[in-house]
Structure formats: structure tokens, C-alpha cells
Design an enzyme around this catalytic site. Structure first.
Site, mmCIF file in Angstrom:
data_model
loop_
_atom_site.group_PDB
_atom_site.id
_atom_site.type_symbol
_atom_site.label_atom_id
_atom_site.label_comp_id
_atom_site.label_asym_id
_atom_site.label_seq_id
_atom_site.Cartn_x
_atom_site.Cartn_y
_atom_site.Cartn_z
ATOM 1 N N ASN A 1 8.073 2.594 -0.504
ATOM 2 C CA ASN A 1 9.326 2.005 -0.974
ATOM 3 C C ASN A 1 9.333 1.719 -2.472
ATOM 4 O O ASN A 1 10.365 1.822 -3.129
ATOM 5 C CB ASN A 1 9.608 0.715 -0.203
ATOM 6 C CG ASN A 1 11.067 0.352 -0.214
ATOM 7 O OD1 ASN A 1 11.914 1.183 0.086
ATOM 8 N ND2 ASN A 1 11.377 -0.888 -0.564
ATOM 9 N N LYS B 1 -0.891 7.921 3.120
ATOM 10 C CA LYS B 1 -1.112 6.490 3.291
ATOM 11 C C LYS B 1 -2.176 6.196 4.345
ATOM 12 O O LYS B 1 -2.364 5.047 4.735
ATOM 13 C CB LYS B 1 0.193 5.808 3.687
ATOM 14 C CG LYS B 1 1.311 5.934 2.657
ATOM 15 C CD LYS B 1 2.528 5.178 3.151
ATOM 16 C CE LYS B 1 3.717 5.371 2.252
ATOM 17 N NZ LYS B 1 4.895 4.618 2.747
ATOM 18 N N ARG C 1 14.346 -2.403 3.946
ATOM 19 C CA ARG C 1 13.535 -2.467 2.732
ATOM 20 C C ARG C 1 14.452 -2.589 1.516
ATOM 21 O O ARG C 1 15.551 -2.027 1.501
ATOM 22 C CB ARG C 1 12.683 -1.203 2.592
ATOM 23 C CG ARG C 1 11.726 -0.962 3.749
ATOM 24 C CD ARG C 1 10.583 -1.960 3.742
ATOM 25 N NE ARG C 1 9.622 -1.678 4.795
ATOM 26 C CZ ARG C 1 8.634 -0.813 4.700
ATOM 27 N NH1 ARG C 1 8.465 -0.130 3.585
ATOM 28 N NH2 ARG C 1 7.802 -0.630 5.703
ATOM 29 N N PRO D 1 0.811 -1.217 0.000
ATOM 30 C CA PRO D 1 0.000 0.000 0.000
ATOM 31 C C PRO D 1 0.849 1.275 0.000
ATOM 32 O O PRO D 1 1.688 1.468 0.883
ATOM 33 C CB PRO D 1 -0.806 -0.120 1.294
ATOM 34 C CG PRO D 1 -0.787 -1.571 1.632
ATOM 35 C CD PRO D 1 0.539 -2.062 1.173
ATOM 36 N N GLU D 2 0.662 2.093 -1.008
ATOM 37 C CA GLU D 2 1.265 3.423 -1.071
ATOM 38 C C GLU D 2 0.166 4.389 -1.470
ATOM 39 O O GLU D 2 -1.017 4.033 -1.472
ATOM 40 C CB GLU D 2 2.452 3.423 -2.029
ATOM 41 C CG GLU D 2 3.522 2.437 -1.598
ATOM 42 C CD GLU D 2 4.865 2.608 -2.312
ATOM 43 O OE1 GLU D 2 5.114 3.677 -2.905
ATOM 44 O OE2 GLU D 2 5.667 1.652 -2.284
#
Length: 255
Positions: free
Chosen positions: A165, A51, A241, A2-3
Site C-alpha cells: 500500500n 512479500k 487501506r 512490510p513490503e
């Protein structure tokens, strides 16, 4: 993952299913709000903020949720079998006569007064997909620490809201720079916010996100065919990440 684009889509689905309808069931499965009962109240709107998701409810209440890595809201028609995960992963249920919204694995779920929304999202920078988007403020925020690596600055939601990311790597690839380049060394830094806005706008209505290099380690670069490289980096919260880049299109000062 999710972004800003996927949260925007989640808000739109929730708004379509819930807004303007009276809740016939509410179940918040977090200890602090387990006794809260929203039944009989109408959902006014569902708004994304970076977000974050803000579900505004009649009576001056807002249900604030954040998906982080693997949370999700699923929408089901009345009588449809739920299939978003095992029951113990359900954190919220909001239902009306026609639809049920089920929140799975939500790491953040809180009920607050709508007038107090700033306590949850007031720290965020301009929202790339929101009505408050302001490229000048976003750029000023990013440049406030010129020695900070570009990728870290993009992930800091206090600078601009919505980049995660995946888009960190995609924005740097589009700019032909590595994410660890100090943002103060970036030529024409206004390109950062323009590129971020363009990429999120391009994906906000796509059922499948378009990514050029993220998740493509050792596969050929779509520009030059050089194998894409990857490394692990810590995000602003200290979590490891993956970062992806093309060593030819994005020459690195350190690697």
C-alpha cells in the site's frame, strides 16, 4: 509496513544469522506444525519472494512465512533478552549457537518440502527485487486487464511481487497519476514497472524507507506545496487501506 523492501531486508538479516549454521532449537507455535523438530539440521539460505520469506533447511524442507501487516522476525544474540512482543505472540523460534530468530505475530507459517515451494509462491508475478525480475512479463500482466485501476493492479501480487500500500501511493505520485486511473488509459505504461523497480531498489538498503506522500495527509506536497489528500480504498483482499495523492500533481478524473 512490510513490503518488498522490508521483506528483502528481513531475509538478509535472517540469512546472516542462520545460514550455514546447525539449529540447536526449533519451535513452531502453530497447531499444524507444533510437533515438527528441525534441531540438528542446517539452515541453507533465507530467500525473499515478493512479500514472502523462504527459509530453506537441510533435508529438503522450507519454512514459509509471510509478515502481512504487523508480523516480524527479530534476531537476538545468544543470551540476549527478547523484546519483540509478549510471549503469546511468538509463532516461531529458530536458534543456533550464536543467534536466535524469533517470529512474532506471523499470520502465515508453514513447513513444506522445498520441491513444493511453488504451492506457496508459484502464483506470484516477477519479483521486483529478485533474480527472476522480468519487466516485460510484469507489464504484460498489468495490462492483461486494461480497465482495472492502476493502484489495484499494482497491489495484485500475481502481476508483480513486492508492491504494497505504501509503494502503491508512491509509484502513482512519481507517475503523476491517481491510483484509480484505469491502467489502460495510462500513457507510456512501461513507466509503471520502471518506476516500481526504481523505488524498491532505492529503498532496499535504507534503514528508514523514503516516502514522499504516504502518511502525509494535509501536509504540503514536496513538489507543489498543495496539501496531500487521503481516502480509504479496498485492496484486492477487500481490506480498507489509505491512499494518498496530491490533487494538483495528480489530477483526478473522479475526485
Amino acid at each position: 509496513m512490510p513490503e518488498g523492501d522490508t521483506v528483502y531486508q528481513a531475509a538478509r538479516r535472517l540469512h546472516t544469522a542462520l545460514a550455514g549454521q546447525v539449529l540447536t532449537r526449533s519451535d513452531l507455535r502453530v497447531p499444524r506444525f507444533a510437533t515438527a523438530d528441525l534441531t540438528g539440521r542446517a539452515v541453507l539460505d533465507v530467500t525473499p519472494r515478493g512479500k514472502h520469506l523462504l527459509t530453506r533447511i537441510e533435508g529438503g524442507l522450507t519454512l514459509h512465512s509471510h509478515l502481512r501487516m504487523d508480523g516480524s522476525w527479530r534476531i537476538f544474540a545468544a543470551g540476549e533478552r527478547w523484546n519483540g512482543g509478549p510471549a503469546h505472540q511468538i509463532r516461531a523460534i529458530l536458534a543456533n549457537a550464536g543467534h536466535t530468530a524469533v517470529g512474532y505475530r506471523l499470520p502465515v507459517l508453514e513447513l513444506l518440502r522445498t520441491r513444493d515451494e511453488t504451492k506457496a509462491v508459484g502464483h506470484l508475478g516477477p519479483d521486483l527485487l529478485g533474480p527472476d525480475w522480468d519487466a516485460e512479463i510484469a507489464l504484460r500482466n498489468l495490462l492483461s486487464d486494461p480497465g482495472r485501476p492502476l493502484g489495484q493492479a499494482l497491489l495484485d501480487q500475481r502481476n508483480l511481487a513486492g508492491v504494497g500500500n505504501v509503494f502503491k501511493s508512491e509509484i502513482c505520485f512519481a507517475l503523476r497519476v491517481v491510483p484509480w486511473l484505469e491502467i489502460g488509459q495510462l500513457p507510456a505504461p512501461e513507466r509503471v514497472v520502471d518506476t516500481a523497480k526504481r523505488l524498491l531498489e532505492a529503498n532496499k538498503d535504507r534503514p528508514v524507507r523514503q516516502a514522499y506522500i504516504y502518511g502525509r495527509a494535509n501536509r504540503p506536497c514536496p513538489r507543489c506545496r498543495t496539501p496531500i489528500r487521503t481516502t480509504m480504498e479496498r485492496d484486492p483482499q477487500g481490506r480498507e487501506r489509505p491512499t494518498y495523492w496530491c490533487p494538483t500533481c495528480q489530477p483526478s478524473p473522479t475526485l
